[in-house]
Design a protein around this motif. Structure first.
Motif, PDB file in Angstrom:
ATOM      1  N   ARG B 173      -7.544   1.865   9.926  1.00 36.71           N
ATOM      2  CA  ARG B 173      -6.834   1.751  11.199  1.00 36.71           C
ATOM      3  C   ARG B 173      -5.365   2.095  10.976  1.00 36.71           C
ATOM      4  NH1 ARG B 173      -9.046  -3.709  13.270  1.00 36.71           N
ATOM      5  NH2 ARG B 173      -7.009  -4.577  12.866  1.00 36.71           N
ATOM      6  N   ALA B 174      -4.810   1.499   9.967  1.00 36.90           N
ATOM      7  CA  ALA B 174      -3.402   1.756   9.666  1.00 36.90           C
ATOM      8  C   ALA B 174      -3.201   3.218   9.277  1.00 36.90           C
ATOM      9  CB  ALA B 174      -2.942   0.845   8.545  1.00 36.90           C
ATOM     10  N   GLU B 175      -4.183   3.766   8.513  1.00 33.33           N
ATOM     11  CA  GLU B 175      -4.064   5.164   8.107  1.00 33.33           C
ATOM     12  C   GLU B 175      -4.047   6.088   9.317  1.00 33.33           C
ATOM     13  OE1 GLU B 175      -3.269   6.750   5.615  1.00 33.33           O
ATOM     14  OE2 GLU B 175      -3.298   5.115   4.149  1.00 33.33           O
ATOM     15  N   VAL B 176      -4.953   5.815  10.247  1.00 32.20           N
ATOM     16  CA  VAL B 176      -5.021   6.679  11.427  1.00 32.20           C
ATOM     17  C   VAL B 176      -3.719   6.582  12.210  1.00 32.20           C
ATOM     18  CG1 VAL B 176      -6.215   7.111  13.596  1.00 32.20           C
ATOM     19  CG2 VAL B 176      -7.521   6.544  11.568  1.00 32.20           C
ATOM     20  N   LYS B 177      -3.195   5.372  12.315  1.00 28.06           N
ATOM     21  CA  LYS B 177      -1.930   5.196  13.029  1.00 28.06           C
ATOM     22  C   LYS B 177      -0.812   5.986  12.352  1.00 28.06           C
ATOM     23  CE  LYS B 177      -0.519   3.078  16.339  1.00 28.06           C
ATOM     24  NZ  LYS B 177      -0.410   3.689  17.692  1.00 28.06           N
ATOM     25  N   SER B 178      -0.751   5.887  11.034  1.00 27.70           N
ATOM     26  CA  SER B 178       0.364   6.572  10.370  1.00 27.70           C
ATOM     27  C   SER B 178       0.157   8.078  10.410  1.00 27.70           C
ATOM     28  CB  SER B 178       0.557   6.056   8.948  1.00 27.70           C
ATOM     29  OG  SER B 178      -0.366   6.674   8.096  1.00 27.70           O
ATOM     30  N   LEU B 179      -1.113   8.479  10.392  1.00 25.63           N
ATOM     31  CA  LEU B 179      -1.419   9.899  10.559  1.00 25.63           C
ATOM     32  C   LEU B 179      -0.881  10.394  11.899  1.00 25.63           C
ATOM     33  CD1 LEU B 179      -3.273  12.112   9.163  1.00 25.63           C
ATOM     34  CD2 LEU B 179      -4.895  11.552  10.954  1.00 25.63           C
ATOM     35  N   HIS B 180      -1.082   9.575  12.902  1.00 27.60           N
ATOM     36  CA  HIS B 180      -0.619   9.944  14.233  1.00 27.60           C
ATOM     37  C   HIS B 180       0.892  10.107  14.251  1.00 27.60           C
ATOM     38  CE1 HIS B 180       0.635   8.648  18.412  1.00 27.60           C
ATOM     39  NE2 HIS B 180       0.041   9.808  18.590  1.00 27.60           N
TER      40      HIS B 180
END
Ligand SMILES: Nc1ncnc2c1ncn2[C@@H]1O[C@H](COP(=O)(O)OP(=O)(O)OP(=O)(O)O)[C@@H](O)[C@H]1O
Ligand SMILES: [Mg+2]
Lengths: 300, 358
Positions: B173-180
């Motif tokens: 979840r955090a990875e996807v957020k930071s990817l965004h």
């Protein structure tokens, strides 16, 4: 006497195994029996062949029949020819059969793949009627078509050519190959191609890079079936060919049985020889026919 | 740069109507999460954005350009499929590289991007394996990897974390957020996990049965659900809902249910003539003194400990209400208590239209 539970289970299992083994043996005899008979009889002399009671194996195996059909046994050839038959060398016929069948198999999958892809993946109104029509084609007995097709071939000057056989054989190998392949293609999940579209492929690229590699087992199986169908075809071959220019091995094998005389040893030797190429082909390609090729691509 | 504009979208499968007049605007670089129960049309909508599903009527535009009839390959989107759709005949590395290769990225660049994505997703040691040799969660991460190695304008995710264990899911979840944040792309993300929706979304789109029930920032949706469906779908445990009618008690306008529970009248008076539905979240139900005005008498029936909070189910009249309190030992099974919903966080919905009235 009471048997222990364990013993009873073991006995039941043994009984079941015995039954299965018997069934397997019967199936084995049914399938392998004729092949064994052909091989063993081809090694007997004509005299031994008709012995009563029959010999279950050649007591004095000889390769005289093989030598004759390869042209290494002039005495036997002369003797047989004197009885009104005409023994021809089988090598060119084998070569004709291989040529014809390989051409047919390749032509068949080249035509059937794009057609099957359309039936499996595109939606068009004639899809089902066309597939049904292909099926109907297969229900017409070949004998009905022999004469008309002969006239056509004669008119366009293709009698006694390999090309004529390839053309004619494709008319029945292509329809069944389309059926086989389209149902195989349908088992490959469309999502894989969709993923490829999103990844930047057009429809054709996705079909070639994703679907085709996954369809290899189906394509190989279809190739073999088309090869076998044209390999063992007799009726058209015997009607449309005249010389070793195009005569196939089935035609030559049958030529050892004439109206006045028949040489079963030669027929059987030819039969053994002509079973070898399809057998070898199947051995070579069987490793491509592995199930579960697409495993692991989708969830669950 | 990519805004997404969905206007008057219709979708029909034969006689089955999935969407009817769907409208949605997604801003550039926005992280929009579609949530809704199974079968409400989330995947269908996402697939229409990707160009995999025909649009029956209406338009989809990216950045003002109509893409309704554009093939997927011309849309510059990356998508994570709900069922992964990994290429079974390619290794993990090749799966991830495929999209880049198709777009003519150089080999050196491909290698570097695949390695980076594999690092982020914890797939480095699996790069040479084939999908069939991976576990479900690993496959799902490969599906993620195939999308994030690319740099499209729009990312579409269809429940990309559903098969991961709780720990990994929080990480991802955090990875996807930071990817965004890193990628400057527009994200449309489908999930049916509310926590995922609440934590990740800039804006949430709550869908039900092919219609959009509410669009808004997570807290806005949580604090002011637009209708009964959103109120009951968002939040866990679900909101307590009680049917009630306007009435008068002690000279004051109140709302009263059939079995005599009374609640304060909504401040906003409109639309209260017919029946109402009163809703309050378990967290907004509190134990109070007996003589507090408006206190509801109830009997404790079940106590559950989740570890973070303690859930107390009480019976008031014929209603079973859920109350969530800070974690504590509670031994009062069968005991009588007085409870009172926080008036500031009590929601009122019209019984017939199911829409929020105050
Ligand atoms: N090919 C189809 N033909 C007819 N109906 C379909 C088809 N595909 C999907 N549907 C219907 O469309 C509706 C929406 O499906 P969709 O897959 O978009 O749901 P979803 O919101 O993604 O659900 P889930 O959370 O379970 O993935 C469902 O009711 C489904 O039955
Ligand atoms: Mg879905």
């Amino acid at each position: 006497m009471r048997l222990s539970r364990k013993t009873r289970l073991a006995l039941r299992k043994a009984g079941r195994n015995a039954v299965l083994l018997c069934l397997a043996a019967i199936a084995m005899i049914y399938l392998i029996g004729p092949v064994y008979w052909m091989v063993s009889t081809s090694l007997m002399t004509e005299k031994e062949m008709f012995q009563v009671p029959p010999h279950w194996y050649p007591h004095d195996p000889s390769f005289h029949a093989y030598r004759a059909i390869f042209g290494f046994n002039p005495e036997l050839v002369a003797e047989v020819n004197a009885r009104g038959l005409q023994v021809q060398n089988i090598m060119p016929a084998l070569w004709n059969s291989i040529k014809t069948s390989v051409f047919v198999a390749f032509a068949t999958i080249l035509i059937a793949i794009p057609a099957a892809y359309s039936f499996a993946r595109l939606r068009f109104r004639l899809s089902l009627p066309l597939l049904m029509a292909y099926m109907m084609l297969r229900t017409v007995p070949s004998i009905v078509l022999v004469v008309p097709v002969f006239m056509v071939l004669r008119t366009i000057g293709l009698i006694d050519t390999t090309a004529s056989l390839v053309l004619v054989y494709c008319t029945f190998t292509v329809p069944f190959s389309i059926w086989l392949l389209q149902s195989y293609f349908k088992t490959i999940p469309i999502e894989l191609e969709e993923a490829a579209w999103v990844d930047g492929c057009g429809q054709l690229t996705a079909a070639i890079r994703i679907m085709l590699p996954l369809a290899v087992p189906g394509i190989v199986a279809t190739f073999i079936l088309a090869f076998m169908a044209s390999w063992s075809e007799f009726l058209y071959a015997v009607t449309f060919t005249k010389t070793l220019n195009s005569q196939t091995v089935t035609v030559i094998a049958s030529s050892f049985i004439g109206i006045e005389a028949a040489r079963f040893d030669l027929v059987l030797a030819a039969g053994v020889l002509s079973s070898l190429p399809p057998f070898i082909l199947a051995l070579i390609v069987q490793r491509y026919i592995v199930a579960g090729f697409a495993a692991g691509s989708l969830k669950g | 740069m990519a805004t997404i504009e969905i206007s008057d979208l219709h979708k029909r499968y034969g006689a089955v109507e999935i969407f009817r007049n769907l409208n949605l605007h997604v801003q550039d670089k926005e992280f929009v999460v579609l949530v809704g129960p199974s079968g409400c049309g989330k995947s269908t909508l996402l697939r229409m954005l990707a160009g995999l599903e025909d649009v029956t009527d209406g338009t989809i535009s990216f950045d003002g350009t109509d893409v309704t009839d554009l093939k997927p390959k011309h849309r510059d989107v990356a998508m994570v499929f709900q069922n992964y759709a990994l290429y079974p005949h390619m290794s993990v590395a090749k799966n991830m590289a495929f999209g880049l290769r198709m777009r003519g990225v150089t080999n050196a660049e491909i290698e570097q991007r695949v390695a980076a994505a594999a690092g982020v997703l914890g797939l480095t040691e699996y790069l040479e394996r084939h999908p069939r040799e991976l576990s479900g969660g690993q496959r799902q991460r490969v599906a993620m990897g195939r999308a994030i190695v690319r740099t499209p304008q729009v990312f579409l995710f269809d429940e990309p974390l559903s098969n991961l264990d709780a720990l990994l899911r929080v990480d991802m979840r955090a990875e996807v957020k930071s990817l965004h944040q890193r990628l400057n792309a527009t994200f449309v993300y489908v999930t049916h996990d509310q926590v995922e929706a609440m934590t990740m979304a800039d804006r949430m789109v709550v869908m039900n049965n092919g219609t959009i029930e509410q669009v808004g920032a997570p807290l806005q949706v949580y604090d002011k659900p637009a209708n009964v469906f959103v109120a009951s779908f968002i939040g866990s445990p679900a909101m307590n809902m009680i049917r009630a009618k306007p009435s008068v008690a002690n000279g004051q306008k109140v709302i009263r249910s059939d079995d005599g529970l009374t609640f304060p009248h909504p401040k906003n008076n409109t639309g209260c003539e017919g029946g109402l539905i009163v809703g309050f979240r378990p967290r907004d139900l509190n134990v109070v003194d007996k003589d507090t005005s408006g206190a509801i008498e109830a009997k404790v029936e079940i106590v559950e400990h989740t570890g973070v909070e303690t859930l107390v189910y009480v019976r008031a009249g014929s209603h079973k209400l859920c109350m969530s309190i800070d974690k504590q030992e509670w031994s009062g099974l069968g005991e009588s208590v007085c409870v009172l919903p926080d008036p500031a966080n009590t929601h009122y919905f019209d019984e017939t239209t199911k829409q929020r009235v105050g």
